[in-house]
Scaffold this motif. Structure first.
Motif, PDB file in Angstrom:
ATOM      1  N   GLY A   1       0.830  -1.190   0.000  1.00 51.03           N
ATOM      2  CA  GLY A   1       0.000   0.000   0.000  1.00 51.03           C
ATOM      3  C   GLY A   1       0.866   1.241   0.000  1.00 51.03           C
ATOM      4  N   LEU A   2       0.379   2.294   0.586  1.00 48.07           N
ATOM      5  CA  LEU A   2       1.136   3.540   0.651  1.00 48.07           C
ATOM      6  C   LEU A   2       1.394   3.928   2.099  1.00 48.07           C
ATOM      7  N   TRP A   3       2.539   4.561   2.313  1.00 54.70           N
ATOM      8  CA  TRP A   3       2.978   4.957   3.649  1.00 54.70           C
ATOM      9  C   TRP A   3       3.230   6.455   3.659  1.00 54.70           C
ATOM     10  N   LEU A   4       2.686   7.121   4.696  1.00 56.91           N
ATOM     11  CA  LEU A   4       2.869   8.552   4.891  1.00 56.91           C
ATOM     12  C   LEU A   4       3.544   8.795   6.232  1.00 56.91           C
ATOM     13  N   ARG A   5       4.252   9.904   6.312  1.00 52.69           N
ATOM     14  CA  ARG A   5       4.873  10.272   7.587  1.00 52.69           C
ATOM     15  C   ARG A   5       4.656  11.760   7.802  1.00 52.69           C
TER      16      ARG A   5
ATOM     17  N   ARG B   1      -5.203   1.977  -0.054  1.00 58.04           N
ATOM     18  CA  ARG B   1      -5.283   2.746  -1.282  1.00 58.04           C
ATOM     19  C   ARG B   1      -5.762   4.154  -0.951  1.00 58.04           C
ATOM     20  N   ALA B   2      -5.793   4.994  -1.979  1.00 61.74           N
ATOM     21  CA  ALA B   2      -6.176   6.392  -1.784  1.00 61.74           C
ATOM     22  C   ALA B   2      -6.878   6.885  -3.042  1.00 61.74           C
ATOM     23  N   ASN B   3      -7.488   8.062  -2.922  1.00 56.30           N
ATOM     24  CA  ASN B   3      -8.043   8.693  -4.118  1.00 56.30           C
ATOM     25  C   ASN B   3      -6.909   9.340  -4.910  1.00 56.30           C
ATOM     26  N   PRO B   4      -7.144   9.779  -6.152  1.00 57.12           N
ATOM     27  CA  PRO B   4      -6.043  10.250  -7.005  1.00 57.12           C
ATOM     28  C   PRO B   4      -5.203  11.381  -6.429  1.00 57.12           C
ATOM     29  N   ASP B   5      -5.779  12.268  -5.603  1.00 57.60           N
ATOM     30  CA  ASP B   5      -4.972  13.371  -5.067  1.00 57.60           C
ATOM     31  C   ASP B   5      -4.465  13.117  -3.653  1.00 57.60           C
ATOM     32  N   GLY B   6      -4.700  11.917  -3.110  1.00 58.02           N
ATOM     33  CA  GLY B   6      -4.142  11.545  -1.811  1.00 58.02           C
ATOM     34  C   GLY B   6      -4.814  12.173  -0.612  1.00 58.02           C
ATOM     35  N   THR B   7      -5.988  12.759  -0.779  1.00 56.95           N
ATOM     36  CA  THR B   7      -6.664  13.406   0.352  1.00 56.95           C
ATOM     37  C   THR B   7      -7.648  12.471   1.058  1.00 56.95           C
ATOM     38  N   ILE B   8      -7.949  11.325   0.470  1.00 54.99           N
ATOM     39  CA  ILE B   8      -8.814  10.339   1.105  1.00 54.99           C
ATOM     40  C   ILE B   8      -8.084   8.993   1.104  1.00 54.99           C
ATOM     41  N   LEU B   9      -7.924   8.416   2.285  1.00 56.31           N
ATOM     42  CA  LEU B   9      -7.241   7.137   2.442  1.00 56.31           C
ATOM     43  C   LEU B   9      -8.242   6.080   2.882  1.00 56.31           C
ATOM     44  N   TYR B  10      -8.074   4.866   2.394  1.00 59.10           N
ATOM     45  CA  TYR B  10      -8.974   3.769   2.722  1.00 59.10           C
ATOM     46  C   TYR B  10      -8.181   2.641   3.381  1.00 59.10           C
ATOM     47  N   GLY B  11      -8.822   1.993   4.384  1.00 65.71           N
ATOM     48  CA  GLY B  11      -8.129   0.945   5.131  1.00 65.71           C
ATOM     49  C   GLY B  11      -6.871   1.468   5.785  1.00 65.71           C
TER      50      GLY B  11
ATOM     51  N   LEU C   1       1.540   2.321  -8.050  1.00 64.73           N
ATOM     52  CA  LEU C   1       0.874   3.614  -7.943  1.00 64.73           C
ATOM     53  C   LEU C   1      -0.614   3.485  -8.278  1.00 64.73           C
ATOM     54  N   GLU C   2      -0.901   2.752  -9.334  1.00 62.53           N
ATOM     55  CA  GLU C   2      -2.306   2.573  -9.722  1.00 62.53           C
ATOM     56  C   GLU C   2      -3.047   1.676  -8.736  1.00 62.53           C
ATOM     57  N   SER C   3      -2.355   0.679  -8.174  1.00 68.11           N
ATOM     58  CA  SER C   3      -2.988  -0.170  -7.165  1.00 68.11           C
ATOM     59  C   SER C   3      -3.329   0.620  -5.908  1.00 68.11           C
ATOM     60  N   ALA C   4      -2.510   1.639  -5.608  1.00 65.09           N
ATOM     61  CA  ALA C   4      -2.763   2.484  -4.440  1.00 65.09           C
ATOM     62  C   ALA C   4      -3.846   3.524  -4.699  1.00 65.09           C
ATOM     63  N   GLY C   5      -4.328   3.629  -5.941  1.00 58.63           N
ATOM     64  CA  GLY C   5      -5.410   4.555  -6.256  1.00 58.63           C
ATOM     65  C   GLY C   5      -4.987   5.850  -6.914  1.00 58.63           C
ATOM     66  N   PHE C   6      -3.686   6.062  -7.123  1.00 60.89           N
ATOM     67  CA  PHE C   6      -3.207   7.300  -7.729  1.00 60.89           C
ATOM     68  C   PHE C   6      -3.171   7.177  -9.247  1.00 60.89           C
ATOM     69  N   SER C   7      -3.207   8.310  -9.912  1.00 58.46           N
ATOM     70  CA  SER C   7      -3.071   8.342 -11.362  1.00 58.46           C
ATOM     71  C   SER C   7      -1.592   8.244 -11.736  1.00 58.46           C
TER      72      SER C   7
END
Length: 364
Positions: A149-153, A167-177, A263-269
């Motif tokens: 998935g994706l990791w933020l700090r 995963r996330a929406n394309p602009d990274g402002t909504i995260l799921y799970g 990147l696409e699996s995580a929901g980003f364009s």
């Protein structure tokens, strides 16, 4: 074959000389820029020189097509001045056959540039960004994409928070799970939050269907609490999240297909990265086109005159094709034209235009 090897050796030698000259010029200019940028930060000259060495390869790689056309102009002007092209024509060799070796060398240089120089540039660029971040005392990239998935700090108020999402929406402002794991200033875990969804709203993360564990209690599970809605402070912005991975040049071309899938699996364009990948793959064709452009204006004998005008026309056309390619890349990234057209259209057009000019001058 002897003549082909001779032209190939002359072209390669000229190209290396032009590249070395531009490397020295870029080193001096970038060193001045680094001194100006970090003036007053107490950075030693040796470290500034190291930053310059890390920064210059990216610039040199970007102007590779321009180096090729300049090397082509230098080569064929010299061959025309020494009448070697006249001797070649007299031996029965056409202009197009004389270009076989330089075009082949340009294709090899482009292939080596994509396969070897591209990963080197990606590594030096990443190292340069790390060094600049350390000098300026800022945070490193906020986002990392992996198979999990994706990791933020994010950091603030003496704490660090690691955020993982499926995963996330394309602009990274909504995260799921999503999972939030907080750490104290001493590096010890302080809390953990699991939520179905986390929405970035200004300076807050708004969590939905969340469960919270606090590690300051003897039994975190016994003291766990559930929330329909929960607010967590946010120090990240949507721009910071996108900027953390938006530059595809920081990813080696060999790793780019896998990174696009992640990147696409995580929901980003990943359209920008797909365009960049195709642009890199078309680099050898572009360098071959630059050889044809340079040769098309300079293979004439110097006795015909107007040599300076021809050189200016060749340089102007080369620069125009270079900027048209960059413009097509922007159109491809924004979805205005198809990706393959943005990447492969300019090199193909750049080959056909001087090829038609050469055939006109050769056969009338």
């Amino acid at each position: 074959m002897i003549l082909h090897r001779y032209f190939a050796r002359r072209f390669l030698t000229t190209f290396l000389m032009v590249a070395a000259i531009f490397f020295g010029i870029l080193m001096l200019l970038d060193l001045v820029e680094q001194v100006r940028r970090f003036d007053g930060d107490g950075v030693s000259f040796a470290r500034l020189l190291g930053l310059t060495a890390l920064s210059v390869p990216e610039t040199l790689y970007r102007i590779l097509p321009l180096l090729v056309i300049m090397a082509t102009l230098a080569l064929f002007l010299n061959l025309a001045r020494t009448s070697e092209l006249v001797v070649t024509r007299a031996s029965g060799r056409s202009a197009l056959r004389s270009l076989t070796a330089p075009v082949a060398v340009a294709l090899v240089v482009g292939g080596l540039g994509v396969a070897v120089l591209n990963p080197i540039v990606a590594a030096t660029s990443q190292q340069y960004d790390r060094q600049v971040t350390l000098i300026q005392g800022g945070d490193r990239a906020a986002l990392t994409i992996s198979e999990d998935g994706l990791w933020l700090r994010q950091g603030g108020n003496g704490q660090q928070t690691v955020i993982r999402a499926v995963r996330a929406n394309p602009d990274g402002t909504i995260l799921y799970g999503v999972s939030f794991l907080g750490f104290t200033s001493f590096g010890a875990p302080s809390y953990r939050i699991e939520a179905e969804e986390a929405r970035l709203d200004g300076a807050e993360w708004r969590l939905t269907d969340a469960k919270e564990w606090r590690f300051d209690s003897p039994n975190p599970e016994q003291g766990a609490r559930t929330h329909e809605d929960l607010v967590v402070d946010a120090t990240l912005t949507a721009t910071q999240i996108l900027d953390s991975f938006a530059n595809p040049s920081g990813v080696p071309v060999w790793d780019l297909p896998r990174f696009i899938d992640q990147l696409e699996s995580a929901g980003f364009s990943a359209r920008k990265h797909r365009v960049w990948l195709q642009m890199e793959l078309s680099m050898p064709l572009l360098l071959a086109a630059m050889v044809l452009v340079g040769a098309g204006f300079t293979m004439r004998h110097t006795r015909f005159g107007r040599t300076g005008l021809m050189v200016l026309l060749a340089l102007g056309l080369g620069f125009a094709l270079f900027f048209i390619r960059n413009f097509a890349q922007i159109l491809g990234e924004t979805g205005q034209i198809p990706i393959l057209l943005a990447a492969w259209g300019p090199p193909v057009a750049a080959i056909l235009l001087p090829l038609g000019l050469l055939l006109h001058w050769e056969d009338g």
